[in-house]
Scaffold this motif. Structure first.
Motif, PDB file in Angstrom:
ATOM      1  N   LEU A   1       0.819  -1.201   0.000  1.00  0.00           N
ATOM      2  CA  LEU A   1       0.000   0.000   0.000  1.00  0.00           C
ATOM      3  C   LEU A   1       0.858   1.258   0.000  1.00  0.00           C
ATOM      4  O   LEU A   1       2.038   1.224   0.357  1.00  0.00           O
ATOM      5  N   ALA A   2       0.239   2.359  -0.398  1.00  0.00           N
ATOM      6  CA  ALA A   2       0.964   3.625  -0.493  1.00  0.00           C
ATOM      7  C   ALA A   2       1.495   4.089   0.855  1.00  0.00           C
ATOM      8  O   ALA A   2       2.493   4.808   0.920  1.00  0.00           O
ATOM      9  N   ASP A   3       0.843   3.675   1.962  1.00  0.00           N
ATOM     10  CA  ASP A   3       1.292   4.110   3.293  1.00  0.00           C
ATOM     11  C   ASP A   3       2.387   3.229   3.870  1.00  0.00           C
ATOM     12  O   ASP A   3       2.785   3.399   5.028  1.00  0.00           O
ATOM     13  N   GLY A   4       2.874   2.280   3.067  1.00  0.00           N
ATOM     14  CA  GLY A   4       3.954   1.411   3.523  1.00  0.00           C
ATOM     15  C   GLY A   4       3.502   0.088   4.107  1.00  0.00           C
ATOM     16  O   GLY A   4       4.321  -0.799   4.377  1.00  0.00           O
ATOM     17  N   THR A   5       2.201  -0.079   4.289  1.00  0.00           N
ATOM     18  CA  THR A   5       1.660  -1.328   4.830  1.00  0.00           C
ATOM     19  C   THR A   5       1.726  -2.431   3.783  1.00  0.00           C
ATOM     20  O   THR A   5       1.537  -2.193   2.593  1.00  0.00           O
TER      21      THR A   5
END
Length: 420
Positions: free
Chosen positions: A151-155
């Protein structure tokens, strides 16, 4: 299950659905009704109701009944009694079709429903935490019998089943090998107006044709009217798409022969309620030869079969997808519950379930995408052809109106079949 390291967060979920639109939420709710949890990833910070409203035909209400939300939506939307088609070239009605008369498949239930209310009805039936907002998928990675979503948030999220319901620009569809949806050369301008008092329109789908455009107005409830305008823009016309004021002026000029009460509604539509978008569709041969599913990955809704709005079946078929997909995965889950098998056998059962879904939806999708494209071309007069417009108004209008109704005479089935 959740594990955390110093740099990334990794979640482990059995089923991940990308996109909290019509198909994504229907699939999630269908699975939930069968006792199967899932995680829905939505890139925005809330439910997105792009498009204001959608026409729901008999097949859509079968699907809504299957997932148990039809009773929530019915009281909020009027039952449409029929279709009236008028030529703005001649000023004459070219066809009328009743939605009430009983035919081969029984009476047809047709309503124009607000997208926002549909999404809320589906989402509100899901357990808290099922939808994870601000979760944009940027990459998909193979990991043994699982897939890892980045994911874009690093998840990172590891899953046994990946379902792409992420629209026409689907990341999952691209991973499966589908090309970007093709432009058909036409655009749609849509709007929705809620009046202070009863609008006074009959509960009918009012449709209008010009030389090179199609327009329509449909009551949602007794105070709200949804309207649309489809056309073939010139290079200069495309510049209007981001300018609501110019869009409004253009529509009113093209619809100068429209009956005054509907023109008044469009005139009273606030500029923020004008939306324009180019129309796109999936080439039918891509659906015939492409991978609707591959291993433990599949697509549904607009990620699978983007189509023009000329049959009013985009949202309806997305609802069908959700029911069929949930049922197929439910059958695989029931089988697994009776067998103590390893990871590879579980993967094979998931693969078989998604292949069954793909086989069941392939020809239905091809039929709707192709029919919508052909109907749209004819309805708009073959790109301005006076000959096509003449045949449309004189001979084809009743056939086209009946075809729209015929395509809705479809039952996606229930969530749970007899497994005996």
């Amino acid at each position: 299950m959740e594990t955390t390291s110093t740099t990334t967060t990794t979640l482990v979920k059995d089923i991940v659905i990308v996109g909290a639109g019509v198909s994504g939420l229907t699939t999630a709710l269908g699975l939930q009704r069968l006792g199967i949890p899932s995680l829905v990833l939505e890139s925005s910070d809330k439910l997105r109701a792009t498009g204001f409203a959608l026409l729901t035909w008999k097949n859509a209400w079968k699907a809504l009944e299957a997932v148990g939300v039809a009773h929530i939506l019915r009281p909020k939307h009027v039952h449409l009694h029929g279709n009236v088609t008028t030529s703005l070239i001649t000023g004459q009605q070219t066809s009328t079709v009743s939605f009430i008369e009983k035919g081969k498949g029984g009476a047809s239930e047709t309503r124009c429903i607000k997208r926002e209310l549909l999404l809320e009805a589906l989402a509100n039936e899901l357990p808290s935490g099922t939808i994870r907002y601000l979760s944009k998928v940027v990459a998909i990675e193979e990991s043994g019998f699982s897939k890892i979503l980045h994911l874009a948030d690093g998840t990172s999220i590891k899953t046994k089943v990946l379902i792409g319901c992420d629209g026409v620009n689907s990341v999952v569809a691209r991973w499966l090998g589908f090309k970007a949806a093709a432009f058909v050369g036409r655009s749609a301008i849509r709007g929705c107006t809620e009046l202070k008092n009863n609008h006074g329109f009959e509960h009918k789908f009012m449709q209008f044709f010009g030389d090179d455009f199609r327009a329509g107005a449909i009551p949602i409830d007794d105070k709200t009217l949804y309207w649309f305008f489809t056309w073939t823009p010139s290079p200069q016309g495309k510049e209007m798409e981001d300018n609501p004021a110019k869009l409004k002026q253009f529509v009113l000029e093209k619809l100068e022969k429209l009956q005054s009460d509907i023109r008044t509604v469009i005139e009273n539509t606030e500029l923020h309620s004008f939306m324009s978008s180019p129309l796109r569709y999936r080439h039918p041969w891509e659906l015939l030869f492409g991978n609707i599913s591959k291993g433990n990955v599949c697509v549904a809704g607009d990620a699978l079969h983007p189509m023009t709005p000329d049959l009013g079946q985009g949202g309806c078929s997305a609802l069908e997808d959700g029911v069929v997909l949930a049922r197929c995965l439910g059958e695989a889950s029931l089988s697994l519950s009776n067998n103590e098998e390893g990871e590879e056998q579980e993967y094979k059962r998931i693969e078989e379930a998604l292949m069954k879904y793909a086989n069941e939806r392939r020809w239905r999708s091809i039929d709707l995408v192709t029919s919508a494209y052909v109907v749209g071309t004819i309805q708009e007069g073959g790109g301005g052809s006076k000959l096509v417009s003449f045949f449309r108004d004189k001979f084809l209008a009743p056939f086209l109106a009946g075809l729209v109704l015929k395509k809705s005479d479809f039952d996606c089935g229930k969530l749970k079949e007899d497994y005996n």
